[in-house]
Design a protein around this motif. Structure first.
Motif, PDB file in Angstrom:
ATOM      1  N   ARG A 208       0.913  -1.219  -0.129  1.00  0.00           N
ATOM      2  CA  ARG A 208      -0.039   0.128  -0.011  1.00  0.00           C
ATOM      3  C   ARG A 208       1.000   1.397  -0.072  1.00  0.00           C
ATOM      4  NH1 ARG A 208      -2.945   2.860   4.139  1.00  0.00           N
ATOM      5  NH2 ARG A 208      -2.383   1.322   5.670  1.00  0.00           N
ATOM      6  N   LEU A 209       2.106   1.326   0.838  1.00  0.00           N
ATOM      7  CA  LEU A 209       2.868   2.335   0.898  1.00  0.00           C
ATOM      8  C   LEU A 209       3.317   2.598  -0.627  1.00  0.00           C
ATOM      9  CD1 LEU A 209       4.360   4.572   2.312  1.00  0.00           C
ATOM     10  CD2 LEU A 209       6.119   2.758   2.840  1.00  0.00           C
ATOM     11  N   LEU A 210       3.967   1.556  -1.287  1.00  0.00           N
ATOM     12  CA  LEU A 210       4.471   1.621  -2.833  1.00  0.00           C
ATOM     13  C   LEU A 210       3.466   2.039  -3.834  1.00  0.00           C
ATOM     14  CD1 LEU A 210       7.005   1.436  -4.678  1.00  0.00           C
ATOM     15  CD2 LEU A 210       6.059  -1.047  -4.820  1.00  0.00           C
ATOM     16  N   ASP A 211       2.318   1.572  -3.702  1.00  0.00           N
ATOM     17  CA  ASP A 211       1.132   2.140  -4.359  1.00  0.00           C
ATOM     18  C   ASP A 211       0.725   3.597  -4.427  1.00  0.00           C
ATOM     19  OD1 ASP A 211       1.042  -0.515  -5.543  1.00  0.00           O
ATOM     20  OD2 ASP A 211      -0.880  -1.023  -4.200  1.00  0.00           O
ATOM     21  N   SER A 212       0.673   4.119  -3.029  1.00  0.00           N
ATOM     22  CA  SER A 212       0.506   5.278  -2.830  1.00  0.00           C
ATOM     23  C   SER A 212       1.467   6.342  -3.296  1.00  0.00           C
ATOM     24  CB  SER A 212       0.217   5.371  -1.323  1.00  0.00           C
ATOM     25  OG  SER A 212      -0.117   6.913  -1.013  1.00  0.00           O
ATOM     26  N   TRP A 213       2.905   5.904  -3.025  1.00  0.00           N
ATOM     27  CA  TRP A 213       3.771   6.586  -3.681  1.00  0.00           C
ATOM     28  C   TRP A 213       3.875   6.659  -5.258  1.00  0.00           C
ATOM     29  CZ3 TRP A 213       9.896   5.405  -2.593  1.00  0.00           C
ATOM     30  CH2 TRP A 213      10.430   6.702  -2.876  1.00  0.00           C
ATOM     31  N   THR A 214       3.621   5.473  -5.688  1.00  0.00           N
ATOM     32  CA  THR A 214       3.543   5.566  -7.322  1.00  0.00           C
ATOM     33  C   THR A 214       2.401   6.551  -7.870  1.00  0.00           C
ATOM     34  OG1 THR A 214       3.990   3.202  -7.231  1.00  0.00           O
ATOM     35  CG2 THR A 214       3.294   3.973  -9.386  1.00  0.00           C
ATOM     36  N   ARG A 215       1.426   6.626  -6.953  1.00  0.00           N
ATOM     37  CA  ARG A 215       0.234   7.643  -7.527  1.00  0.00           C
ATOM     38  C   ARG A 215       0.804   8.948  -7.233  1.00  0.00           C
ATOM     39  NH1 ARG A 215      -2.942   3.795  -4.907  1.00  0.00           N
ATOM     40  NH2 ARG A 215      -3.151   4.871  -3.012  1.00  0.00           N
ATOM     41  N   ASN A 216       1.409   9.412  -6.307  1.00  0.00           N
ATOM     42  CA  ASN A 216       1.917  10.746  -5.889  1.00  0.00           C
ATOM     43  C   ASN A 216       3.375  10.889  -6.389  1.00  0.00           C
ATOM     44  OD1 ASN A 216      -0.126  11.917  -3.984  1.00  0.00           O
ATOM     45  ND2 ASN A 216       0.106   9.788  -3.235  1.00  0.00           N
ATOM     46  N   TYR A 217       3.924  10.144  -7.243  1.00  0.00           N
ATOM     47  CA  TYR A 217       5.220  10.446  -7.777  1.00  0.00           C
ATOM     48  C   TYR A 217       5.259  10.932  -9.257  1.00  0.00           C
ATOM     49  CZ  TYR A 217       9.989   9.561  -9.384  1.00  0.00           C
ATOM     50  OH  TYR A 217      11.464   9.537 -10.085  1.00  0.00           O
TER      51      TYR A 217
END
Length: 352
Positions: A208-217
């Motif tokens: 979930r942390l990686l998915d969230s970062w991917t959306r905000n990167y």
């Protein structure tokens, strides 16, 4: 906004949501009644469709951060398990982020917010409204986890996802102050991404942390310059030799790096992060700057954290798998296959 005001607003939203569904004949709200010392939801809704009636429990939370959502979701699930006449649970909060909606889906409960987002699915009734922005955003929130310096902590946690951390050693590893790291830790707790164990803590949901970062990167946050090299992709070793000789940090990125960890990747344009002096490097190794048809892109990273986890592969420095994944997922949609390979075959193995 107090809970009474929230309740009034959500009553109106619930009526509006269900009344637009042609199969719903009536919606009736009733107070939630139970023993004083037992949990009970804020309200119950009876939905009539033809000859059938379904009772739905509504839990209202004034704060929609994931850790509060998780606790509320657990309460709803326990309530549903012991009250068989109530078929479904819905969590309501002023705003529920994508991370919060994922948690609701995990617990198989619905969610609604004041922005107009809604995700409900039970007994053939289906409502999915998403993408509406928070009407009252705050500076604290999941997006601030991925700001320039904060992302250093996220990068470290994803690189060593099983490790038990103290604020002091995490701050040192991420090259941040104790105060900055403590604030980021608090955000991670609010987002239900880390769990405290005494004075230590560890990452609990790397996906979930990686998915969230991917959306905000945003890949475009990196400074870039395009060039043409007659050597083609062989220019990468020439760049590496020059940077090592002159003491400039560098790392192969995107398809150049992916080619060394996912060898099926074919590419004809080299991508290299360099810490500085793009013009000097280009001039010294004979790169020609171009506006069209480049086969070399030099990148100055948005933050020094991009170089964290760099490793040497076949004599060339390559950014971490996490950085490769972020860039490939965000580079104009062309790196999806390579990104997925790196996620499934390299990143996830560290989570097991």
């Amino acid at each position: 906004m107090n809970e009474k005001d929230l309740e009034t607003k959500f009553i109106n939203i619930i009526y509006q949501l269900f009344n637009v569904i042609s199969s719903v004949d009536a919606v009736q709200l009733e107070p939630s009644i139970g023993k004083h010392n037992q949990y009970r939801p804020d309200m119950l809704v009876t939905i009539k469709t033809g000859k059938r009636e379904y009772r739905v429990a509504i839990e209202i939370k004034s704060i929609g951060q994931p850790r509060f959502i998780r606790l509320a979701a657990q309460q709803l699930k326990e309530y549903l398990a012991s009250n068989k006449d109530v078929r479904y649970g819905i969590l309501a909060s002023p705003y529920i982020s994508e991370e919060g909606r994922q948690l609701c889906r995990k617990y198989n409960i619905g969610c609604i917010d004041l922005a107009g987002n809604a995700s409900l699915a039970f007994n053939g009734l289906y409502i999915d409204i998403q993408g509406r922005e928070n009407p009252s955003p705050t500076t604290r929130g999941v997006k601030s986890l991925f700001s320039r310096k904060s992302s250093r902590v996220v990068r470290v946690l994803l690189t060593e996802p099983k490790r038990l951390w103290h604020v002091q050693n995490l701050a040192k590893e991420a090259n941040l102050s104790l105060g900055q790291t403590s604030n980021i830790k608090r955000l991670l707790i609010d987002e239900d991404l880390v769990q405290e164990e005494g004075k230590s803590f560890r990452l609990t949901d790397p996906q979930r942390l990686l998915d969230s970062w991917t959306r905000n990167y945003l890949f475009r946050d990196n400074e870039s310059a395009d060039f043409y090299a007659i050597e083609g992709t062989q220019i990468e070793r020439k760049i590496a030799v020059f940077c090592k000789t002159t003491g400039i940090n560098y790392s192969l990125a995107l398809f150049s790096g992916a080619n060394l960890v996912a060898p099926f990747v074919r590419y004809n344009q080299s991508f290299v992060y360099v810490e500085d002096k793009i013009s000097e490097i280009a001039g010294q190794i004979g790169l020609k700057e171009v506006t069209t048809g480049p086969n070399v892109t030099l990148l100055k990273p948005y933050d020094e954290g991009v170089f964290y986890g760099t490793r040497e592969i076949n004599g060339l420095d390559v950014v971490s798998d996490v950085q490769l994944y972020l860039d490939l997922k965000n580079y104009q949609g062309r790196g999806e296959e390579a990104a997925q390979y790196i996620l499934e075959n390299r990143i996830k193995s560290a989570w097991q």
